[in-house]
Design a protein around this motif. Structure first.
Motif, PDB file in Angstrom:
ATOM      1  N   GLY A  62       1.022  -1.045  -0.022  1.00 59.96           N
ATOM      2  CA  GLY A  62       0.048   0.032   0.121  1.00 59.96           C
ATOM      3  C   GLY A  62       0.760   1.056   0.064  1.00 59.96           C
ATOM      4  O   GLY A  62       0.472   2.096  -0.495  1.00 59.96           O
ATOM      5  N   TRP A  63       2.078   1.102   0.557  1.00 61.60           N
ATOM      6  CA  TRP A  63       2.751   2.413   0.432  1.00 61.60           C
ATOM      7  C   TRP A  63       3.430   2.772  -0.708  1.00 61.60           C
ATOM      8  O   TRP A  63       3.549   4.146  -1.175  1.00 61.60           O
ATOM      9  N   PHE A  64       3.214   1.804  -1.832  1.00 59.70           N
ATOM     10  CA  PHE A  64       3.871   2.230  -3.154  1.00 59.70           C
ATOM     11  C   PHE A  64       2.662   2.747  -4.030  1.00 59.70           C
ATOM     12  O   PHE A  64       3.118   3.417  -5.256  1.00 59.70           O
ATOM     13  N   VAL A  65       1.605   2.055  -3.870  1.00 61.53           N
ATOM     14  CA  VAL A  65       0.442   2.343  -5.079  1.00 61.53           C
ATOM     15  C   VAL A  65       0.107   3.637  -5.031  1.00 61.53           C
ATOM     16  O   VAL A  65      -0.039   4.149  -6.383  1.00 61.53           O
ATOM     17  N   PRO A  66      -0.100   4.704  -4.019  1.00 59.42           N
ATOM     18  CA  PRO A  66      -0.294   5.996  -4.489  1.00 59.42           C
ATOM     19  C   PRO A  66       0.458   6.702  -5.474  1.00 59.42           C
ATOM     20  O   PRO A  66       0.125   7.372  -6.063  1.00 59.42           O
ATOM     21  N   LEU A  67       1.592   6.731  -4.911  1.00 57.16           N
ATOM     22  CA  LEU A  67       2.927   7.526  -5.769  1.00 57.16           C
ATOM     23  C   LEU A  67       2.889   6.714  -6.951  1.00 57.16           C
ATOM     24  O   LEU A  67       3.298   7.275  -8.139  1.00 57.16           O
ATOM     25  N   ALA A  68       2.686   5.349  -7.292  1.00 57.17           N
ATOM     26  CA  ALA A  68       2.683   4.821  -8.676  1.00 57.17           C
ATOM     27  C   ALA A  68       1.738   5.065  -9.657  1.00 57.17           C
ATOM     28  O   ALA A  68       1.882   5.282 -10.614  1.00 57.17           O
ATOM     29  N   VAL A  69       0.471   5.130  -8.851  1.00 55.09           N
ATOM     30  CA  VAL A  69      -0.710   5.817  -9.806  1.00 55.09           C
ATOM     31  C   VAL A  69      -0.409   7.266 -10.386  1.00 55.09           C
ATOM     32  O   VAL A  69      -0.676   7.426 -11.249  1.00 55.09           O
ATOM     33  N   LEU A  70       0.056   8.093  -9.207  1.00 55.18           N
ATOM     34  CA  LEU A  70       0.601   9.218  -9.826  1.00 55.18           C
ATOM     35  C   LEU A  70       1.474   9.363 -10.876  1.00 55.18           C
ATOM     36  O   LEU A  70       1.470   9.973 -11.927  1.00 55.18           O
ATOM     37  N   GLY A  71       2.692   8.482 -10.505  1.00 53.43           N
ATOM     38  CA  GLY A  71       3.775   8.537 -11.583  1.00 53.43           C
ATOM     39  C   GLY A  71       2.947   7.884 -12.937  1.00 53.43           C
ATOM     40  O   GLY A  71       3.708   8.176 -14.045  1.00 53.43           O
ATOM     41  N   ALA A  72       2.385   6.860 -12.945  1.00 57.41           N
ATOM     42  CA  ALA A  72       1.912   6.272 -14.067  1.00 57.41           C
ATOM     43  C   ALA A  72       0.983   7.447 -14.946  1.00 57.41           C
ATOM     44  O   ALA A  72       0.753   7.544 -16.100  1.00 57.41           O
ATOM     45  N   LEU A  73       0.331   8.307 -14.287  1.00 55.51           N
ATOM     46  CA  LEU A  73      -0.687   9.258 -14.765  1.00 55.51           C
ATOM     47  C   LEU A  73       0.261  10.778 -15.685  1.00 55.51           C
ATOM     48  O   LEU A  73      -0.107  11.003 -16.423  1.00 55.51           O
ATOM     49  N   VAL A  74       1.311  10.917 -14.790  1.00 55.06           N
ATOM     50  CA  VAL A  74       2.078  12.195 -15.264  1.00 55.06           C
ATOM     51  C   VAL A  74       3.387  11.427 -16.196  1.00 55.06           C
ATOM     52  O   VAL A  74       3.835  12.352 -17.013  1.00 55.06           O
ATOM     53  N   SER A  75       3.540  10.267 -16.212  1.00 57.82           N
ATOM     54  CA  SER A  75       4.610   9.784 -17.261  1.00 57.82           C
ATOM     55  C   SER A  75       4.302   8.808 -18.198  1.00 57.82           C
ATOM     56  O   SER A  75       5.373   8.411 -18.745  1.00 57.82           O
ATOM     57  N   TRP A  76       2.930   8.380 -18.676  1.00 47.90           N
ATOM     58  CA  TRP A  76       2.808   7.508 -19.359  1.00 47.90           C
ATOM     59  C   TRP A  76       3.333   7.586 -20.815  1.00 47.90           C
ATOM     60  O   TRP A  76       3.460   6.584 -21.846  1.00 47.90           O
ATOM     61  N   ARG A  77       3.660   8.798 -21.257  1.00 52.87           N
ATOM     62  CA  ARG A  77       4.191   8.917 -22.541  1.00 52.87           C
ATOM     63  C   ARG A  77       5.708   8.899 -22.665  1.00 52.87           C
ATOM     64  O   ARG A  77       6.235   8.805 -23.787  1.00 52.87           O
ATOM     65  N   LYS A  78       6.267   8.877 -21.572  1.00 59.21           N
ATOM     66  CA  LYS A  78       7.804   8.498 -21.646  1.00 59.21           C
ATOM     67  C   LYS A  78       8.081   7.180 -22.217  1.00 59.21           C
ATOM     68  O   LYS A  78       7.409   6.163 -22.055  1.00 59.21           O
ATOM     69  N   PRO A  79       9.294   7.185 -23.112  1.00 55.72           N
ATOM     70  CA  PRO A  79       9.602   5.947 -23.679  1.00 55.72           C
ATOM     71  C   PRO A  79       9.835   4.869 -22.786  1.00 55.72           C
ATOM     72  O   PRO A  79      10.463   5.209 -21.729  1.00 55.72           O
ATOM     73  N   GLY A  80       9.438   3.689 -22.877  1.00 55.90           N
ATOM     74  CA  GLY A  80       9.434   2.501 -22.011  1.00 55.90           C
ATOM     75  C   GLY A  80       8.460   2.742 -20.804  1.00 55.90           C
ATOM     76  O   GLY A  80       8.197   1.220 -20.209  1.00 55.90           O
ATOM     77  N   VAL A  81       7.813   3.488 -20.452  1.00 57.07           N
ATOM     78  CA  VAL A  81       6.831   3.613 -19.211  1.00 57.07           C
ATOM     79  C   VAL A  81       5.623   2.887 -19.755  1.00 57.07           C
ATOM     80  O   VAL A  81       4.912   2.011 -19.120  1.00 57.07           O
ATOM     81  N   LYS A  82       5.158   2.833 -21.070  1.00 63.32           N
ATOM     82  CA  LYS A  82       4.041   1.980 -21.261  1.00 63.32           C
ATOM     83  C   LYS A  82       4.422   0.664 -21.277  1.00 63.32           C
ATOM     84  O   LYS A  82       3.259   0.021 -21.123  1.00 63.32           O
TER      85      LYS A  82
END
Length: 564
Positions: free
Chosen positions: A352-372
């Motif tokens: 649970g400690w990782f999920v909130p920031l991971a959701v934020l990271g997915a939303l703001v970085s999904w266009r970066k190469p490799g993140v997809k």
């Protein structure tokens, strides 16, 4: 300061911390019967590894029921070090350190040096990995292979992606639901470039997808051929998909975790046999491994279609369980082992400690190469786990990718604060709070964990002859949930072994009153009636045990003994 936080020296220190935490837990575990007494999947892996190490390199004459790579890994270590569990666990600590390094390297690549080191530090302190590393379980090996596969999959070269295909093939032989991830990753490679399909197929993306899939298939091919040779059936990797789908979706499974039906004994070594015999009993004729799997697959789909509302509710609950901070254990879970390991009692982070920031990271970085690729891996594995059933050691395969996404979220948040974009910061804060609340709400399964948790640990202490500790655990479970049949039957078994027959009968009758179909209850009653000299009552109870579990060999042997 930034230079220090992003230094390679700091990353090296983090790897030492990773090893130190896992070794401290390992040597605490070594002082208990939990170190050498194997149950559940660990017992099955051990049996297969001993057979392989003894020269049976095909591992039997039936198709694989469980993912096969880990028993071969164990067998290789047994050949090197003998049948000793300490070297196995030390090698797994090494696997954990490599995983931590790969998490740091991938996060450094995507989020920068500072956040890469912070991601490695977070992973080093991830409590479930500290626990899993010392278990005789495929998780430590699988996580290292998974992170290696992702590290290569993020690179743009065809050769790196071919290597990713090889490693994903190995991961699929450790965690079978990765099979659903692979086509999506190949499709992402194909869609990297614009233009007509023919041009894409001939371009770098098409070559990457082809190399990735070809190398993946190359790893799986020997397993498929082996299954064909020994069983006469074409089975890609394992024959257990149907029974696993039924385990997670049968009418008696209300929480989406592991909850075997009454005809399946609570030991992994019996699972394949019990499912096949029950299918044969229902159909009235013998079945092959593939036919038995197909039967349970169809049966699972049938019961799911008959109750669509309940099916959708359970699927949603499982999606939530995958990302919830609560650890859904099966044989012996983290909370139970924490009684004997000071490290596991420390306030180390969970999922649970990782999920909130991971959701934020997915939303703001999904266009970066490799993140997809990372997002495709997380999404497909998340859904595939929820299709079947949730266990902590299944969903942990998501967490290295979530750790990298968390680093991306943290890096964005710090940059946004420095840029004084306070509206974006407030929006991100609201998102983090909302997701945090959701992942830290205890699920319904948590209510049962206080009673069910100590049962398997008590069983280990019983097998080790430490009956006082076993009784303490069982009484604790009984106090938490007085009508829970597991604790009642566990107490009955303990009292039967110590010849306290009157107490054994009292607890056993209470167990059957709570659940007439509780696994093993009728077998225990048969043993009790035989011990008291009640032959007819013993025969009746053992026949009921055999009706409930057709493969119950102890009941069959008891009936043969009483018939003499």
């Amino acid at each position: 300061m930034k230079r220090v936080l992003g230094s390679w020296l700091l990353l090296a220190i983090i790897l030492i911390i990773d090893a130190r935490l896992r070794l401290t837990h390992l040597f605490a575990l070594a002082r208990t019967p939990l170190f050498n007494t194997l149950g559940g999947d660990a017992s099955t892996y051990n049996q297969h590894a001993l057979r392989i190490a003894g020269g049976d390199w095909l591992d039997g004459d039936t198709a694989f029921f469980q993912d096969p790579l880990y028993p071969y890994f164990l067998a290789a270590l047994y050949r090197l070090f003998g049948h000793e569990l300490l070297p196995v666990r030390l090698v797994q600590v090494g696997c954990a350190v490599v995983t931590c390094l790969l998490v740091g390297l991938v996060a450094r690549q995507l989020a920068g040096q500072v956040w890469g080191n912070l991601a490695a530090l977070a992973w080093a302190h991830f409590k479930p990995d500290v626990f899993n590393t010392s278990e005789l379980d495929k998780t430590a090996l699988g996580l290292m292979l998974t992170m290696g596969a992702l590290a290569l999959a993020l690179r743009p070269s065809v050769s790196a992606r071919a290597g990713a295909g090889l490693l994903f093939g190995l991961v699929a032989l450790v965690r079978g639901n990765v099979l659903l991830v692979v086509p999506v990753v190949a499709l992402l490679y194909l869609l990297e470039e614009r233009g007509p399909l023919k041009a894409r197929l001939r371009g770098p993306g098409g070559r990457s997808a082809a190399a990735f899939l070809a190398c993946f298939a190359l790893v799986l091919a020997p397993v498929t051929v082996r299954n064909r040779v020994v069983s006469g059936e074409w089975i890609l990797t394992t024959s257990g998909a149907g029974s696993v789908l039924y385990l997670g979706n049968h009418p008696g499974n209300h929480f989406g975790a592991y909850d075997a039906p009454p005809f399946v004994r609570g030991e992994a070594v019996f699972e394949e046999l019990d499912f096949r015999l029950e299918a044969e009993r229902r159909l009235g004729h013998p079945l092959t491994a593939r036919q038995a799997s197909a039967y349970w697959w169809d049966e699972a789909l049938r019961v799911m279609a008959e109750a669509p509302a309940r099916t959708m509710y359970r699927f949603g609950l499982k999606l939530w369980l995958v990302v919830n901070d609560f650890e859904v254990g099966d044989t012996i879970g983290l909370e139970e082992v924490a009684r004997y390991s000071p490290v596991l009692r420390w306030p180390l982070p969970g999922v649970g400690w990782f999920v909130p920031l991971a959701v934020l990271g997915a939303l703001v970085s999904w266009r970066k190469p490799g993140v997809k690729v990372l997002l495709a891996f997380v999404a497909m594995l998340w859904v595939s786990i929820a299709i079947f059933f949730v266990l902590a050691r299944y969903r942990v395969f998501l967490v290295p990718a979530l750790t990298v996404l968390s680093a991306l979220g943290g890096a964005w948040l710090v940059e946004t604060v420095h840029a004084r974009k306070f509206k974006a910061v407030l929006g991100a804060g609201a998102l983090l709070l909302m997701v945090g609340v959701v992942v830290f709400i205890p699920p319904p399964a948590a209510r049962l964990s206080g009673a069910i948790g100590p049962l398997n640990v008590a069983r280990v202490f019983m097998l080790a002859g430490e009956r006082a500790e076993a009784e303490r655990l069982l009484l604790e479970a009984h106090a938490v949930a007085p009508t829970q049949p597991g604790a009642l039957c566990g107490l009955a078994e303990l009292e039967l072994e110590t010849q306290r027959l009157a107490l054994a009968r009292e607890h056993l009758l209470a167990c059957l009153a709570a659940d007439q179909k509780y696994r093993g209850a009728w077998l225990l009653l048969g043993r009790l009636e035989e011990a008291e000299g009640h032959t007819e009552a013993a025969v009746t109870a053992l026949k009921k045990a055999l009706e409930q579990v057709p493969g119950e060999e102890e009941a069959a042997e008891g009936l043969r003994r009483l018939a003499r």
